[in-house]
Every structure is written in C-alpha cells, then in structure tokens.
Design a protein around this motif. Sequence first.
Motif, PDB file in Angstrom:
ATOM      1  N   UNK A 120       0.800  -1.223   0.000  1.00 24.48           N
ATOM      2  CA  UNK A 120       0.000   0.000   0.000  1.00 24.48           C
ATOM      3  C   UNK A 120       0.829   1.267   0.000  1.00 24.48           C
ATOM      4  N   UNK A 121       1.931   1.281   0.748  1.00 28.93           N
ATOM      5  CA  UNK A 121       2.757   2.489   0.828  1.00 28.93           C
ATOM      6  C   UNK A 121       3.386   2.806  -0.531  1.00 28.93           C
ATOM      7  N   UNK A 122       3.947   1.817  -1.190  1.00 22.20           N
ATOM      8  CA  UNK A 122       4.549   2.043  -2.512  1.00 22.20           C
ATOM      9  C   UNK A 122       3.482   2.445  -3.515  1.00 22.20           C
ATOM     10  N   UNK A 123       2.322   1.821  -3.428  1.00 25.75           N
ATOM     11  CA  UNK A 123       1.207   2.178  -4.311  1.00 25.75           C
ATOM     12  C   UNK A 123       0.868   3.659  -4.166  1.00 25.75           C
ATOM     13  N   UNK A 124       0.760   4.129  -2.924  1.00 23.87           N
ATOM     14  CA  UNK A 124       0.415   5.530  -2.688  1.00 23.87           C
ATOM     15  C   UNK A 124       1.524   6.468  -3.154  1.00 23.87           C
ATOM     16  N   UNK A 125       2.766   6.030  -3.076  1.00 25.22           N
ATOM     17  CA  UNK A 125       3.878   6.840  -3.575  1.00 25.22           C
ATOM     18  C   UNK A 125       3.833   6.953  -5.100  1.00 25.22           C
ATOM     19  N   UNK A 126       3.518   5.853  -5.767  1.00 23.59           N
ATOM     20  CA  UNK A 126       3.390   5.875  -7.231  1.00 23.59           C
ATOM     21  C   UNK A 126       2.240   6.791  -7.644  1.00 23.59           C
ATOM     22  N   UNK A 127       1.118   6.671  -6.943  1.00 24.45           N
ATOM     23  CA  UNK A 127      -0.031   7.537  -7.240  1.00 24.45           C
ATOM     24  C   UNK A 127       0.343   9.001  -7.033  1.00 24.45           C
ATOM     25  N   UNK A 128       1.023   9.296  -5.934  1.00 22.27           N
ATOM     26  CA  UNK A 128       1.424  10.674  -5.650  1.00 22.27           C
ATOM     27  C   UNK A 128       2.310  11.221  -6.766  1.00 22.27           C
ATOM     28  N   UNK A 129       3.296  10.437  -7.185  1.00 19.99           N
ATOM     29  CA  UNK A 129       4.185  10.872  -8.269  1.00 19.99           C
ATOM     30  C   UNK A 129       3.395  11.077  -9.560  1.00 19.99           C
ATOM     31  N   UNK A 130       2.471  10.169  -9.835  1.00 22.39           N
ATOM     32  CA  UNK A 130       1.660  10.284 -11.053  1.00 22.39           C
ATOM     33  C   UNK A 130       0.774  11.526 -11.005  1.00 22.39           C
ATOM     34  N   UNK A 131       0.156  11.784  -9.865  1.00 20.73           N
ATOM     35  CA  UNK A 131      -0.706  12.963  -9.739  1.00 20.73           C
ATOM     36  C   UNK A 131       0.097  14.251  -9.863  1.00 20.73           C
ATOM     37  N   UNK A 132       1.283  14.287  -9.255  1.00 19.88           N
ATOM     38  CA  UNK A 132       2.128  15.476  -9.386  1.00 19.88           C
ATOM     39  C   UNK A 132       2.516  15.667 -10.853  1.00 19.88           C
ATOM     40  N   UNK A 133       2.861  14.582 -11.533  1.00 17.46           N
ATOM     41  CA  UNK A 133       3.214  14.672 -12.953  1.00 17.46           C
ATOM     42  C   UNK A 133       2.031  15.180 -13.779  1.00 17.46           C
ATOM     43  N   UNK A 134       0.834  14.650 -13.537  1.00 18.07           N
ATOM     44  CA  UNK A 134      -0.350  15.117 -14.280  1.00 18.07           C
ATOM     45  C   UNK A 134      -0.654  16.573 -13.969  1.00 18.07           C
ATOM     46  N   UNK A 135      -0.459  16.966 -12.711  1.00 14.51           N
ATOM     47  CA  UNK A 135      -0.687  18.363 -12.331  1.00 14.51           C
ATOM     48  C   UNK A 135       0.303  19.273 -13.060  1.00 14.51           C
ATOM     49  N   UNK A 136       1.572  18.879 -13.108  1.00 16.94           N
ATOM     50  CA  UNK A 136       2.578  19.677 -13.823  1.00 16.94           C
ATOM     51  C   UNK A 136       2.291  19.728 -15.322  1.00 16.94           C
ATOM     52  N   UNK A 137       1.883  18.606 -15.885  1.00 14.32           N
ATOM     53  CA  UNK A 137       1.505  18.575 -17.303  1.00 14.32           C
ATOM     54  C   UNK A 137       0.334  19.521 -17.544  1.00 14.32           C
ATOM     55  N   UNK A 138      -0.665  19.454 -16.674  1.00 15.73           N
ATOM     56  CA  UNK A 138      -1.833  20.330 -16.814  1.00 15.73           C
ATOM     57  C   UNK A 138      -1.478  21.794 -16.684  1.00 15.73           C
ATOM     58  N   UNK A 139      -0.622  22.126 -15.711  1.00 18.96           N
ATOM     59  CA  UNK A 139      -0.201  23.521 -15.538  1.00 18.96           C
ATOM     60  C   UNK A 139       0.560  24.004 -16.768  1.00 18.96           C
TER      61      UNK A 139
END
Length: 173
Positions: free
Chosen positions: A132-151
């Motif tokens: 679960x911890x690694x899963x949440x870290x991957x999700x966090x990195x993915x969300x930050x990447x999508x946020x940066x792409x969107x910005x």
Amino acid sequence: MTPLPLEQWRDFYVLIGTAAGVIVGANFVVVTLAGNMPNRQIGVRGFITPTAVHLASVLVGSAILAAPTLNGTFLALLLGGGGVAGVIYAIVVITRIWKLKLAPEDRIFYCVLPLLVYVALAAASLLAARDGETCLEVIAAAFVALLLVGMRNAWDMASFTMMRDPNDPPPEI
C-alpha cells in the motif's frame, strides 16, 4: 490485505486535488479566450479537453483517496480501471494531434507524459493489494506529474491563444 496508510497522505491529496481544481477553472478561461478563433475543433479536442481530463483525473483521484473508508481492493479496481481508461484516452489524443507540426516539448507534454502517467497508475493498481505504501507513492508521483503537465499545457494554450492573431490560418497538419 494490508490496510492503506491513507491518513498520512490525506493532506497531500487535499492539496493536490485543490490545485488541480483551480487549474481546471483556469482552463475554462482559455476556452473562453479561444472562442473567437476559426477552426478551433482540433484545439478543443486535441489540447484543451485532454488537459481538463488530466487535471480532472487528479481532482477525482484525490477525492477518492481522501475517502475515509477506502480499502486496497477498491483502490486497485479504481486505479486499474482509471489507468487503463487513461491509457486509451491518451492514445486517442495522440492520434488526433501527432500529425500536427508540434514542437518536441509539446509532443512530450501533450502526448508522451500523459500516456506514461496513466500506465503508471494502471501499474499502481497491482501494488495496491501487496504494498500500500509504494502504491500511494506511485499515485502521488503520477498525480504530481499530471498536475505539472496540466499547468504547463494550460499556460501553453493561454499564451498561444493570447499571442496568435485570430485572423491567422489554423496550424498546418
């Protein structure tokens, strides 16, 4: 199944979800600015809508992860479905805009990065049940990447719209 350590991540998801929501609103301003441009269908379907979809993915994903009763199985199903849907959507967007004369950085931010992020989200679904911890870290990195792409893409579209003469012909295909 190991319980997810979501409480530790709650502030992160609230913050990143809020940021995504604000940028979605800014994206609507771009749509308004582009309203007087001729032949804007490719702009909306190839650039503006995908950026809104990527940011909405962060917003909705963050809202789901802030749910107090989320378990690993449900998260795995949502991530798997959302990741696969994102991959399919990214491929559709790529087929719409790849033939346009785009700068290399535009190809990276409009095509390549979103596809890779959705692949990562789909892959994270496999981790949800085991780690679960690694899963949440991957999700966090993915969300930050999508946020940066969107910005970046919202800024790119706004600056393109503001700098472009409305009487110029549309970009060449």
